[in-house]
Scaffold this motif. Structure first.
Motif, PDB file in Angstrom:
ATOM      1  N   ILE A 590       7.475   5.486  -4.877  1.00  0.00           N
ATOM      2  CA  ILE A 590       6.239   5.445  -5.620  1.00  0.00           C
ATOM      3  C   ILE A 590       5.249   4.429  -5.089  1.00  0.00           C
ATOM      4  O   ILE A 590       4.030   4.645  -5.114  1.00  0.00           O
ATOM      5  N   GLU A 591       5.774   3.299  -4.560  1.00  0.00           N
ATOM      6  CA  GLU A 591       4.861   2.245  -4.125  1.00  0.00           C
ATOM      7  C   GLU A 591       4.076   2.636  -2.872  1.00  0.00           C
ATOM      8  O   GLU A 591       3.094   1.974  -2.523  1.00  0.00           O
ATOM      9  N   ASN A 592       4.518   3.686  -2.166  1.00  0.00           N
ATOM     10  CA  ASN A 592       3.845   4.109  -0.933  1.00  0.00           C
ATOM     11  C   ASN A 592       2.982   5.359  -1.114  1.00  0.00           C
ATOM     12  O   ASN A 592       2.338   5.794  -0.175  1.00  0.00           O
ATOM     13  N   VAL A 593       2.985   5.942  -2.304  1.00  0.00           N
ATOM     14  CA  VAL A 593       2.294   7.211  -2.497  1.00  0.00           C
ATOM     15  C   VAL A 593       0.793   7.032  -2.688  1.00  0.00           C
ATOM     16  O   VAL A 593      -0.022   7.803  -2.195  1.00  0.00           O
ATOM     17  N   GLY A 594       0.402   5.988  -3.382  1.00  0.00           N
ATOM     18  CA  GLY A 594      -1.011   5.789  -3.685  1.00  0.00           C
ATOM     19  C   GLY A 594      -1.495   6.838  -4.665  1.00  0.00           C
ATOM     20  O   GLY A 594      -0.904   7.063  -5.724  1.00  0.00           O
TER      21      GLY A 594
END
Length: 803
Positions: A590-594
């Protein structure tokens, strides 16, 4: 062409290094097999002890030529150690003198008279029984019985006289009286030899008790058997029979008289041997460094004797037995302190790889010291004014303990130092001074590198070792009453230089151990803490959210580790790398999805859980590929413990139908293991707390504190901290540390006169976005009265803040 040859050379060197590393890895892996752990450790113990035995046993460091008196010495020959040698010719001479002065032993039969009386009593009994039997007397049988009783042949006349005895008791009393008088004079077989032996010295021993008796007047009163018979002729048997029969019986008594003072040859020889053995060997001493013979000199008898004795003491069977003894001592010194430490010292838990390292370090150190011994012996001939023992202060005794402390821990280093110090004393000719010198140097050196975070710390520790070496060297000189000599100056200088030599050896050896055995020291951790390392740069580019998360987790664990006295450097570096496995599939986290598409929407919960779980294994493999070290790899594997992926687990339960098999919770848990160390537990806690803190809409200190406490309690209740050494007090300190750091991250700012940016809500099109909101640039006002505000926005741009 030169460049091509250089490339080939580099490639060949790289291939050799790679092959060597693979060999060591396979060796360590084979040694670390759990099923053969005890056997492998015993084999390694024996092989290490055997190799050290060859290094410790004194070598033949002097000329092997067997010089004789009159030969010309071809080189200077010094005593390489203190010798206490036997002067065999003088010892043999003294032993021969002692044997010659040993007394002759004579056995005295004090009961000889009683034996004669008992013999006559038995003879009379036989005669009476034969006469009273009423049958024909068997003279042959009777004669044999009398011969056995009296020890002589009895004639018919003597037999008749015995048969006509009127009173046995009266006759026996008379025989006892006469025999007592005769044997009181002491009968000897050869009085002339007895007199000769008496002048040398005799020892009279009671033949029944074995005790020595006083010689008395034996020299004057002793007689030979013939004289005893003559003396008996002048005596008279008064009772027991007729005069004629008594005369015959007296003649029979004369024939039974035998010597009662007899020379004991066997006991005399034993006395000689005992006297010779009692003489202690005559010894002469040679001190270490003593010049035995100089080059060009003619070897004297005394010098030839010294060289011969030294040569004999250091070859053949003596050396073999010495080696067996040292091997046994090594096995005892290695095994029993190791067993004690394993049972009683909590942090003494070396793995098979650690034991392999200890063996290599020990052999390496002893090999270096053995080389130093040989060189110092050679220097004794080049610089005769410097005592050979002075060079020992230059030797790197503390290197092994310093290496063990840097790579492993203080407990293992202390046990290692306590084991090696006595062995070094044996190697240096059983010197207690070397034991103390090595022990104190190792302890001080290990203490100096306890927090080794750069190479300079090692040299600082070396200076501390130099100071202690100097103090011990001066103490030894005072003890030996040699303080005010030229040798004290050499000892002081060499002791000061010895500490720096220890530091130099340690500094040069650590990179080899790190690269060949893949150990991770604090120095290596500092290198890995560089955020520009290749693996972290790749993480920053491909998974920026994970990278930022890891950095924040590193800040959290470093502060918490300092609060509970754990290893803050290891915790921080492990936090940087604990999620590197996400670099292969960054968009599934989730932290890389934006604001992009959530890929988990198209996957089943079980598949999503597998993808999340796989990043642990992939991270461990990636760490191993980049040689981050075993501590980092272990923390990567333990950073999630066996925690439950609750979101997808609940989603799977909600999607499950009643007629289908229930959802297995184990399919949604990380494989573990649970954290085994405090640092691993810190990473797990910080990872969960940092991720959960992002869900706070209004992160006030109170909310942060409540969130941290809730997360830690849930992890504790789930049993994730059961296998690490975190206490409840530690958890309290960790929570306080996390609260402080997170409050600093999410601190409140004062409102600007005009907002630096505005938020614009964006529709989701009926689909839940991954992020709650996005930032958007503020619209520029068209009114000219807002020029001041526009200028403020430009100032913010120059400061690096986007509106």
């Amino acid at each position: 062409m030169p460049s091509d040859s250089g490339d080939k050379e580099k490639k060949s060197r790289g291939t050799l290094v790679l092959l060597w590393e693979r060999f060591l890895e396979s060796l360590v892996d084979r040694f670390s097999e759990a099923r053969h752990e005890k056997r492998n450790r015993f084999i390694l113990l024996f092989l290490t002890s055997l190799l050290l035995t060859f290094l410790i046993v004194p070598s033949q460091q002097f000329m092997a030529v067997n010089f004789k008196a009159g030969d010309i010495a071809t080189s200077d020959i010094r005593a390489t150690q203190d010798y206490l040698l036997e002067d065999r010719p003088l010892t043999q001479k003294k032993r021969a003198e002692a044997e010659a002065s040993a007394p002759y032993v004579y056995d005295l039969d004090a009961a000889a008279a009683q034996e004669v009386v008992r013999g006559f009593e038995k003879a009379l009994t036989l005669v009476r029984e034969a006469g009273n039997s009423g049958e024909a007397v068997d003279k042959g049988r009777l004669s044999d019985g009398l011969r056995e009783a009296l020890g002589i042949n009895v004639s018919n006349a003597e037999l008749g006289a015995l048969s006509r005895v009127k009173s046995d008791s009266a006759l026996l009393a008379e025989i006892s009286r006469l025999a007592g008088r005769i044997y009181a004079r002491k009968i000897v077989a050869d009085r002339q030899r007895f007199m000769s032996d008496s002048s040398h010295g005799i020892l009279v021993v009671n033949s029944q008790t074995g005790e020595a008796v006083g010689a008395g007047d034996y020299l004057v009163s002793s007689i030979e058997p013939a004289d005893a018979r003559k003396l008996l002729t002048g005596m008279k048997l008064a009772e027991g029979g007729s005069p004629g029969d008594l005369a015959i019986i007296k003649g029979l008594l004369a024939k039974t008289l035998q010597p009662n003072l007899v020379f004991n040859r066997e006991a005399s020889e034993e006395r000689k041997r005992a006297a010779g053995s009692a003489v202690r060997p005559v010894l002469f001493q040679m001190k270490r460094g003593e010049m035995i013979v100089r080059v060009g000199e003619r070897v004297t008898e005394e010098q030839a004797l010294k060289l011969q004795k030294i040569f004999e003491t250091r070859r053949g069977v003596n050396k073999m037995f010495m080696g067996i003894g040292i091997l046994g001592l090594l096995l005892v010194l290695f095994y029993f302190p190791y067993r004690f430490a394993r049972k009683n010292i909590r942090k003494f838990q070396p793995t098979n790889k650690d034991i392999f390292l200890l063996s290599l370090v020990t052999i390496y150190i002893f090999l270096v010291l053995k080389t130093g011994l040989i060189v110092s012996t050679a220097m004794g001939g080049l610089l005769p004014y410097v005592n050979t023992a002075d060079y020992y202060y230059l030797f790197p005794f503390a290197v092994g303990t310093m290496l063990v402390r840097i790579i492993l821990n203080s407990e293992v280093a202390l046990v290692y130092c306590a084991i090696c110090a006595p062995l070094l004393g044996i190697m240096f000719d059983n010197s207690i001074f070397m034991v103390i010198y090595a022990l104190m140097g190792g302890i001080v050196g290990a203490h100096g590198v306890r927090q080794c975070k750069d190479r300079g710390t090692i040299y600082t520790a070396g200076l501390k070792v130099s100071v202690v070496n100097l103090a011990m060297a001066l103490s030894f000189q005072i003890y030996n009453d040699s303080l005010f000599t030229m040798q004290t100056i050499f000892c002081a200088l060499f002791a000061l230089a010895g500490g720096l030599i220890n530091a130099a050896f340690t500094t040069g050896t650590i990179p080899l151990i790190e690269n060949l055995l893949h150990y991770t020291t604090d120095i290596k951790l500092l290198e890995l803490a560089n955020l520009n390392s290749p693996i972290l740069r790749e993480l920053m580019v491909r998974a920026p959210g994970t990278y930022h998360h890891s950095v924040l987790v590193g800040n959290l664990v470093e502060a918490a580790a300092e609060a509970i006295n754990a290893n803050p450097l290891l915790a921080r570096v492990a936090a940087y790398y604990h999620d590197v496995g996400k670099v292969s599939k960054p968009l599934y986290f989730i932290e890389n999805v934006g604001n992009g598409e959530n890929k988990h929407d198209k996957l089943s919960p079980s598949m999503s859980a597998l993808i999340l779980i796989s990043h642990v294994k992939e991270g461990a493999e990636l760490a191993k590929e980049h040689r981050l070290g075993l501590p980092i790899i272990d923390i990567i594997r333990q950073s999630h413990g066996s925690a439950l992926i609750s979101y997808f687990y609940q989603k799977a339960k909600n999607m499950a139908t009643p007629d289908v098999q229930s959802v297995d919770e184990r399919d949604f848990r990380y494989p573990g293991p649970k954290p085994q160390t405090r640092e691993a537990g810190l990473v797990l806690l910080a990872d969960c707390v940092e991720a959960a803190s992002r869900t706070l809409t209004d992160p006030t200190p109170a909310r942060i504190q409540g969130l941290v406490q809730k997360i830690i309690n849930n992890i504790f209740i789930d049993g994730q901290l059961d296998e690490c050494e975190l206490t409840l007090k530690n958890l309290h300190e960790i929570a306080k540390s996390f609260n402080r750091i997170l409050a600093g991250i999410y601190h409140q700012r004062i409102d600007y006169p005009e907002p630096a940016y505005k938020e614009k809500e964006k529709g989701t099109g009926g689909k839940k976005p991954v992020e709650d909101s996005v930032s958007e640039q503020a619209k520029a006002p068209s009114d000219r009265d807002e020029d001041v505000k526009k200028g403020s926005g430009e100032d913010l741009k120059r400061l690096g803040i986007q509106r």
